[in-house]
Design an enzyme around this catalytic site. Structure first.
Site, mmCIF file in Angstrom:
data_model
loop_
_atom_site.group_PDB
_atom_site.id
_atom_site.type_symbol
_atom_site.label_atom_id
_atom_site.label_comp_id
_atom_site.label_asym_id
_atom_site.label_seq_id
_atom_site.Cartn_x
_atom_site.Cartn_y
_atom_site.Cartn_z
ATOM 1 N N GLU A 1 3.716 3.942 -3.803
ATOM 2 C CA GLU A 1 4.564 3.532 -2.674
ATOM 3 C C GLU A 1 5.628 2.631 -3.270
ATOM 4 O O GLU A 1 5.343 1.480 -3.580
ATOM 5 C CB GLU A 1 3.759 2.735 -1.647
ATOM 6 C CG GLU A 1 2.551 3.444 -1.100
ATOM 7 C CD GLU A 1 2.879 4.299 0.087
ATOM 8 O OE1 GLU A 1 4.077 4.575 0.322
ATOM 9 O OE2 GLU A 1 1.929 4.679 0.779
ATOM 10 N N CYS B 1 9.875 -3.094 2.007
ATOM 11 C CA CYS B 1 10.321 -1.854 1.352
ATOM 12 C C CYS B 1 10.985 -0.916 2.355
ATOM 13 O O CYS B 1 11.876 -0.154 1.999
ATOM 14 C CB CYS B 1 9.141 -1.184 0.689
ATOM 15 S SG CYS B 1 7.739 -1.083 1.762
ATOM 16 N N GLU C 1 18.188 -1.029 -4.097
ATOM 17 C CA GLU C 1 17.362 -1.880 -3.242
ATOM 18 C C GLU C 1 17.562 -3.347 -3.605
ATOM 19 O O GLU C 1 17.351 -3.739 -4.746
ATOM 20 C CB GLU C 1 15.890 -1.511 -3.416
ATOM 21 C CG GLU C 1 15.012 -2.259 -2.455
ATOM 22 C CD GLU C 1 13.550 -1.981 -2.690
ATOM 23 O OE1 GLU C 1 13.100 -2.108 -3.830
ATOM 24 O OE2 GLU C 1 12.858 -1.633 -1.713
ATOM 25 N N LYS D 1 -6.069 -5.605 -7.616
ATOM 26 C CA LYS D 1 -5.317 -6.622 -8.368
ATOM 27 C C LYS D 1 -4.256 -7.207 -7.461
ATOM 28 O O LYS D 1 -3.348 -6.513 -7.006
ATOM 29 C CB LYS D 1 -4.647 -6.064 -9.623
ATOM 30 C CG LYS D 1 -4.202 -7.234 -10.512
ATOM 31 C CD LYS D 1 -3.133 -6.914 -11.510
ATOM 32 C CE LYS D 1 -1.723 -7.052 -11.005
ATOM 33 N NZ LYS D 1 -1.328 -8.388 -10.532
ATOM 34 N N GLY E 1 5.920 1.589 -11.152
ATOM 35 C CA GLY E 1 5.301 2.847 -10.701
ATOM 36 C C GLY E 1 5.409 3.928 -11.766
ATOM 37 O O GLY E 1 4.432 4.623 -12.076
ATOM 38 N N GLY F 1 4.757 -1.098 -5.141
ATOM 39 C CA GLY F 1 5.570 -2.056 -5.880
ATOM 40 C C GLY F 1 6.879 -1.435 -6.290
ATOM 41 O O GLY F 1 7.391 -0.534 -5.616
ATOM 42 N N SER F 2 7.396 -1.891 -7.404
ATOM 43 C CA SER F 2 8.743 -1.462 -7.806
ATOM 44 C C SER F 2 8.706 -0.096 -8.507
ATOM 45 O O SER F 2 7.706 0.264 -9.128
ATOM 46 C CB SER F 2 9.346 -2.505 -8.736
ATOM 47 O OG SER F 2 8.526 -2.644 -9.872
HETATM 48 P P1 NAD Z 1 6.281 -5.147 -9.001
HETATM 49 O O1 NAD Z 1 6.328 -3.704 -9.270
HETATM 50 O O2 NAD Z 1 6.889 -6.056 -9.989
HETATM 51 O O3 NAD Z 1 4.769 -5.632 -8.874
HETATM 52 C C1 NAD Z 1 3.854 -4.993 -8.037
HETATM 53 C C2 NAD Z 1 2.468 -5.150 -8.627
HETATM 54 O O4 NAD Z 1 2.438 -4.475 -9.876
HETATM 55 C C3 NAD Z 1 2.084 -6.604 -8.919
HETATM 56 O O5 NAD Z 1 0.721 -6.786 -8.584
HETATM 57 C C4 NAD Z 1 2.282 -6.704 -10.418
HETATM 58 O O6 NAD Z 1 1.442 -7.640 -11.018
HETATM 59 C C5 NAD Z 1 1.892 -5.302 -10.873
HETATM 60 N N1 NAD Z 1 2.439 -4.918 -12.181
HETATM 61 C C6 NAD Z 1 3.554 -5.383 -12.808
HETATM 62 N N2 NAD Z 1 3.672 -4.796 -14.018
HETATM 63 C C7 NAD Z 1 2.642 -3.931 -14.144
HETATM 64 C C8 NAD Z 1 2.231 -3.006 -15.172
HETATM 65 N N3 NAD Z 1 2.889 -2.867 -16.301
HETATM 66 N N4 NAD Z 1 1.134 -2.256 -14.951
HETATM 67 C C9 NAD Z 1 0.440 -2.345 -13.810
HETATM 68 N N5 NAD Z 1 0.757 -3.222 -12.820
HETATM 69 C C10 NAD Z 1 1.844 -4.008 -12.982
HETATM 70 O O7 NAD Z 1 6.867 -5.328 -7.548
HETATM 71 P P2 NAD Z 1 7.008 -6.669 -6.745
HETATM 72 O O8 NAD Z 1 8.149 -7.402 -7.342
HETATM 73 O O9 NAD Z 1 5.716 -7.370 -6.596
HETATM 74 O O10 NAD Z 1 7.361 -6.101 -5.270
HETATM 75 C C11 NAD Z 1 8.637 -5.725 -4.914
HETATM 76 C C12 NAD Z 1 8.830 -4.240 -5.049
HETATM 77 O O11 NAD Z 1 7.802 -3.524 -4.399
HETATM 78 C C13 NAD Z 1 10.109 -3.767 -4.391
HETATM 79 O O12 NAD Z 1 10.758 -2.816 -5.209
HETATM 80 C C14 NAD Z 1 9.643 -3.097 -3.120
HETATM 81 O O13 NAD Z 1 10.464 -2.151 -2.573
HETATM 82 C C15 NAD Z 1 8.329 -2.556 -3.509
HETATM 83 N N6 NAD Z 1 7.471 -2.410 -2.343
HETATM 84 C C16 NAD Z 1 7.205 -1.168 -1.860
HETATM 85 C C17 NAD Z 1 6.425 -1.002 -0.740
HETATM 86 C C18 NAD Z 1 6.119 0.350 -0.191
HETATM 87 O O14 NAD Z 1 5.204 0.489 0.571
HETATM 88 N N7 NAD Z 1 6.840 1.392 -0.527
HETATM 89 C C19 NAD Z 1 5.870 -2.116 -0.118
HETATM 90 C C20 NAD Z 1 6.147 -3.355 -0.626
HETATM 91 C C21 NAD Z 1 6.939 -3.500 -1.761
#
Ligand code: NAD
Length: 492
Positions: free
Chosen positions: A261, A295, A392, A185, A243, A238-239
């Site tokens: 992650e 991140c 963050e 996705k 997670g 992601g966030s």
């Molecule tokens: P996000 O968590 O909002 O979104 C990440 C993904 O999750 C997107 O594809 C989104 O559509 C999906 N998502 C959102 N709600 C969901 C749900 N309820 N169920 C399942 N999937 C869902 O994060 P973002 O705003 O896209 O990215 C920024 C965040 O990601 C920051 O906090 C950053 O630190 C983190 N990040 C971490 C790493 C790492 O490797 N540790 C790498 C890149 C980004």
């Protein structure tokens, strides 16, 4: 099928289909739902893509289930060939992939091309090499023999963020090499590189259903993936909030394996004995590249008190100026942040920084233009408990503070809920060893920042998550161990 044509770097015309990629075919969402994609450098509409709903997610899962039956039995040499073939195609179309990422996320084309796309290629080739080396162990037991087999998990899903396309490849490459099938996705604000990747997967003749790529909203398509009982693993980047939700959903449904992650608040620690030029180079890069939307960003910079003033002055000089604008142009050194929400969030942290009493060294303001540009920003003498030192920001905001002793800096570095990455700058090997042991972090670099490589595991501890992308550790994440035990019967 609907498509969009855009102009990329070097004037390249790029056409990509904008549907859901299921069974190596593009199709619209059953409901006809779509998502509008914006160009954050201009604030203008860029494309419209399909938005998968729960029924589309189920279609992708059923296709993947069918594909898994044969993919898990495909000869490992063939899996390796297909991954290498995909790597060749990504390499061939690197300009297009990097252009799409620049257009939809604001990341500089040069950064996407040289780092994101290049690391994607490296990961495909690295894990292609593992496809025929998934060995188990031979174990001795009384009166018998035991051995372990590394087996695929089955139908898996990857949910990735918008800040780098390479994260998707960190998941696709090991998933396929180990015999799984994958539903990817892509992020709702940057779906176009995924549409291009889908084209390449079809061209590489990876069998239909082995990789399905869906665009869709997180709370609809992402949620449907995490609820689906036929999905056996989700690899999420992601966030932290999302997670946690995925983990909770797994607990309430089929207990699918989850790897997370999440974010970070990485310390960059500069000792007085460090090579100052080197430390300045990496600490500046660590918080300004991709506007700090990384991140693993080195967003907390701790400097030993005896060189503090000198360092702060130089750091500010080097990191304050940038040429902002079109991320496709080589003269641009600062792209926009990913969207308006991201800009507002960073500006809110600037406000919090000022309120905390920290000294604003430079930046803090939105830059002129229709896009979402924000100046590189740094605060000095930041209190350890200030929000900009603890939370963050995911923006180009450096929080700097002095330290005096080794014990003090170990305590400060670990005083955060995160534990993704850290950097230590010193010419004293003993200090470097002690810190690399004592810092609570998934990754530590000495005298550099980042140093991402397909051969080195990437992931965090504490609330930065668990599981590892890249390196041979990733093979553990994408496989399950089966123990086979033989009772050796006496022979006559
Ligand atoms: P996000 O968590 O909002 O979104 C990440 C993904 O999750 C997107 O594809 C989104 O559509 C999906 N998502 C959102 N709600 C969901 C749900 N309820 N169920 C399942 N999937 C869902 O994060 P973002 O705003 O896209 O990215 C920024 C965040 O990601 C920051 O906090 C950053 O630190 C983190 N990040 C971490 C790493 C790492 O490797 N540790 C790498 C890149 C980004």
């Amino acid at each position: 099928m609907a498509s969009v044509t855009l102009t990329g770097a070097e004037g390249r015309s790029i056409t990509v289909p904008t549907g859901l990629f299921i069974d190596n075919k593009f199709e619209p969402a059953t409901s006809g739902a779509t998502i509008d994609v914006e160009n954050p450098s201009t604030g203008k509409h860029l494309a419209t893509v399909s938005a998968a709903q729960a029924e589309d997610v189920d279609r992708a899962v059923q296709s993947a289930k069918k594909a898994y039956v044969s993919w898990k039995k495909v000869d490992s040499g063939e899996k390796r060939r297909l991954l290498n073939r995909l790597a060749d195609l990504v390499e061939r179309d690197a300009v297009e992939l990097a252009s799409l990422e620049a257009l939809e996320s604001g990341v500089l084309y040069g950064v996407s091309r040289a780092l994101h796309v290049q690391e994607s290629i490296s990961n495909l080739r690295y894990f292609a090499g593992w496809a025929d080396k998934l060995d188990g162990d031979s174990l001795s037991i009384p009166q018998g023999l035991a051995y372990t087999r590394r087996e695929p998990i089955g139908v898996c899903a990857a949910i990735v963020p918008w800040n780098s396309l390479m994260i998707a490849f960190w998941k696709i490459a090991p998933a396929l090499a180990t015999g799984n099938v994958l539903i990817l996705k892509t992020p709702e604000i940057t779906p176009l590189w995924g549409c291009k990747l889908a084209q390449l997967i079809a061209e590489a003749e990876i069998p239909p259903g082995v990789v399905n790529i869906i665009t869709g909203l997180g709370n609809i398509a992402g949620q449907a993936l995490s609820e689906h009982n036929d999905i056996k693993k989700i690899s999420f980047t992601g966030s932290p909030g999302v997670g946690r939700r995925i983990l909770e959903t797994s607990a309430k449904t089929n207990l699918k394996k989850v790897s997370l992650e999440l974010g970070g608040k990485g310390p960059s620690i500069v000792f007085a004995d460090a090579d100052l030029e080197n430390a300045l180079f990496w600490t500046t890069l660590g918080i300004t590249v991709s506007n700090g939307q990384v991140c693993a960003a080195g967003s907390r910079i701790y400097v030993q008190d005896t060189i503090y003033e000198k360092f702060v002055e130089e750091f500010s000089k080097r990191s304050r100026d940038a040429v902002h604008g079109d991320p496709l142009l080589p003269e641009t050194t600062k792209g926009s942040v990913a969207n308006k929400a991201q800009l507002d969030k960073i500006l809110e942290y600037v406000k919090k920084g000022k309120e905390s009493g920290a000294r604003l060294l430079h930046g803090g303001e939105r830059l002129p233009g229709d896009g979402y540009f924000i100046a590189n920003t740094a605060f000095a003498e930041v209190d350890q408990k200030a929000p900009i030192m603890q939370e963050e920001v995911f923006g180009p905001l450096a929080s700097i503070a002095p330290f005096s002793t080794l014990d003090e800096i170990i305590a400060k570095a670990n005083d955060t809920s995160y534990g993704l990455s850290a950097a230590v700058f010193t010419n004293d090997v003993n200090k470097a060893f002690r810190l690399s042991e004592e810092i609570e972090s998934g990754m530590v670099t000495v005298n550099a920042w980042g140093m991402i490589h397909a051969n080195t595991p990437f992931g965090g501890v504490k609330e930065s998550g668990f599981g590892r992308d890249m390196g041979k550790e990733a093979l553990e994440d994408w496989t399950t161990t089966k123990t086979v035990k033989w009772n050796i019967l006496p022979t006559k």
